[in-house]
Design a protein around this motif. Structure first.
Motif, PDB file in Angstrom:
ATOM      1  N   UNK A 175       0.839  -1.191   0.000  1.00 45.13           N
ATOM      2  CA  UNK A 175       0.000   0.000   0.000  1.00 45.13           C
ATOM      3  C   UNK A 175       0.874   1.241   0.000  1.00 45.13           C
ATOM      4  N   UNK A 176       0.613   2.162  -0.882  1.00 39.83           N
ATOM      5  CA  UNK A 176       1.445   3.360  -0.997  1.00 39.83           C
ATOM      6  C   UNK A 176       1.134   4.401   0.080  1.00 39.83           C
ATOM      7  N   UNK A 177       0.061   4.195   0.851  1.00 38.80           N
ATOM      8  CA  UNK A 177      -0.260   5.094   1.967  1.00 38.80           C
ATOM      9  C   UNK A 177       0.171   4.485   3.299  1.00 38.80           C
ATOM     10  N   UNK A 178       0.987   3.454   3.261  1.00 39.32           N
ATOM     11  CA  UNK A 178       1.492   2.809   4.476  1.00 39.32           C
ATOM     12  C   UNK A 178       2.409   3.774   5.208  1.00 39.32           C
ATOM     13  N   UNK A 210      -0.173  -0.209  -4.515  1.00 41.63           N
ATOM     14  CA  UNK A 210      -1.575   0.187  -4.506  1.00 41.63           C
ATOM     15  C   UNK A 210      -1.747   1.566  -3.873  1.00 41.63           C
ATOM     16  N   UNK A 211      -2.111   2.532  -4.692  1.00 37.01           N
ATOM     17  CA  UNK A 211      -2.354   3.889  -4.194  1.00 37.01           C
ATOM     18  C   UNK A 211      -3.549   3.891  -3.247  1.00 37.01           C
ATOM     19  N   UNK A 212      -3.447   4.687  -2.185  1.00 40.70           N
ATOM     20  CA  UNK A 212      -4.554   4.878  -1.265  1.00 40.70           C
ATOM     21  C   UNK A 212      -4.704   3.814  -0.194  1.00 40.70           C
ATOM     22  N   UNK A 213      -3.855   2.805  -0.194  1.00 40.50           N
ATOM     23  CA  UNK A 213      -3.953   1.750   0.814  1.00 40.50           C
ATOM     24  C   UNK A 213      -2.802   1.838   1.802  1.00 40.50           C
ATOM     25  N   UNK A 214      -3.109   1.497   3.056  1.00 39.21           N
ATOM     26  CA  UNK A 214      -2.068   1.425   4.081  1.00 39.21           C
ATOM     27  C   UNK A 214      -1.743  -0.054   4.316  1.00 39.21           C
ATOM     28  N   UNK A 215      -1.475  -0.422   5.539  1.00 37.34           N
ATOM     29  CA  UNK A 215      -1.124  -1.801   5.865  1.00 37.34           C
ATOM     30  C   UNK A 215      -2.226  -2.425   6.716  1.00 37.34           C
ATOM     31  N   UNK A 216      -3.437  -1.890   6.591  1.00 33.33           N
ATOM     32  CA  UNK A 216      -4.533  -2.288   7.456  1.00 33.33           C
ATOM     33  C   UNK A 216      -5.387  -3.423   6.922  1.00 33.33           C
ATOM     34  N   UNK A 217      -6.410  -3.713   7.693  1.00 36.61           N
ATOM     35  CA  UNK A 217      -7.326  -4.821   7.429  1.00 36.61           C
ATOM     36  C   UNK A 217      -7.922  -4.764   6.029  1.00 36.61           C
ATOM     37  N   UNK A 218      -8.430  -3.613   5.623  1.00 32.24           N
ATOM     38  CA  UNK A 218      -9.123  -3.521   4.338  1.00 32.24           C
ATOM     39  C   UNK A 218      -8.182  -3.778   3.167  1.00 32.24           C
ATOM     40  N   UNK A 224      10.815   2.812   6.753  1.00 30.37           N
ATOM     41  CA  UNK A 224      11.187   1.485   7.217  1.00 30.37           C
ATOM     42  C   UNK A 224      11.101   0.376   6.169  1.00 30.37           C
ATOM     43  N   UNK A 225      10.130   0.422   5.294  1.00 31.67           N
ATOM     44  CA  UNK A 225       9.895  -0.740   4.429  1.00 31.67           C
ATOM     45  C   UNK A 225      10.794  -0.803   3.201  1.00 31.67           C
ATOM     46  N   UNK A 226      10.911   0.262   2.460  1.00 30.98           N
ATOM     47  CA  UNK A 226      11.793   0.345   1.291  1.00 30.98           C
ATOM     48  C   UNK A 226      11.661  -0.836   0.327  1.00 30.98           C
ATOM     49  N   UNK A 227      10.464  -1.082  -0.218  1.00 26.99           N
ATOM     50  CA  UNK A 227      10.306  -2.215  -1.132  1.00 26.99           C
ATOM     51  C   UNK A 227      11.186  -2.111  -2.371  1.00 26.99           C
TER      52      UNK A 227
END
Length: 91
Positions: free
Chosen positions: A34-37, A65-73, A43-46
């Motif tokens: 997720x690009x909003x993580x 994925x734009x607009x997504x963090x590292x959460x449930x959804x 820390x992640x640096x993919x």
């Protein structure tokens, strides 16, 4: 894991992959990011893992994925692809 690299170096996926001379997972690795993580930039640096995979000849699918963090959804929206990916590795 702290500032002292010696305490975390054996757990860093980028460094572990960079130490490979051949692809340890020839069928490929799948990552969804997720690009909003909130941990992405610091820390992640993919992109560093992506570079290490390229150097080792390790096939990698890194989907951003734009607009997504590292959460449930986010996880709920990609888990089916990951289950399919892992199941194909077992057959």
């Amino acid at each position: 894991m702290g500032q002292d690299e010696s305490t975390w170096v054996e757990h860093d996926a980028r460094l572990l992959m960079a130490a490979q001379t051949t692809a340890p997972y020839p069928a490929g690795i799948l990552i969804d990011q997720g690009l909003a993580d909130k941990f992405l930039q610091e820390q992640l640096h993919p992109e560093a893992f992506e570079t290490a995979c390229a150097q080792a000849g390790q096939p990698l699918t890194l989907r951003r994925h734009a607009g997504y963090d590292h959460g449930y959804y986010f996880i709920a929206s990609v888990i089916d692809r990951h289950l399919t990916h892992h199941a194909s590795q077992l057959s």
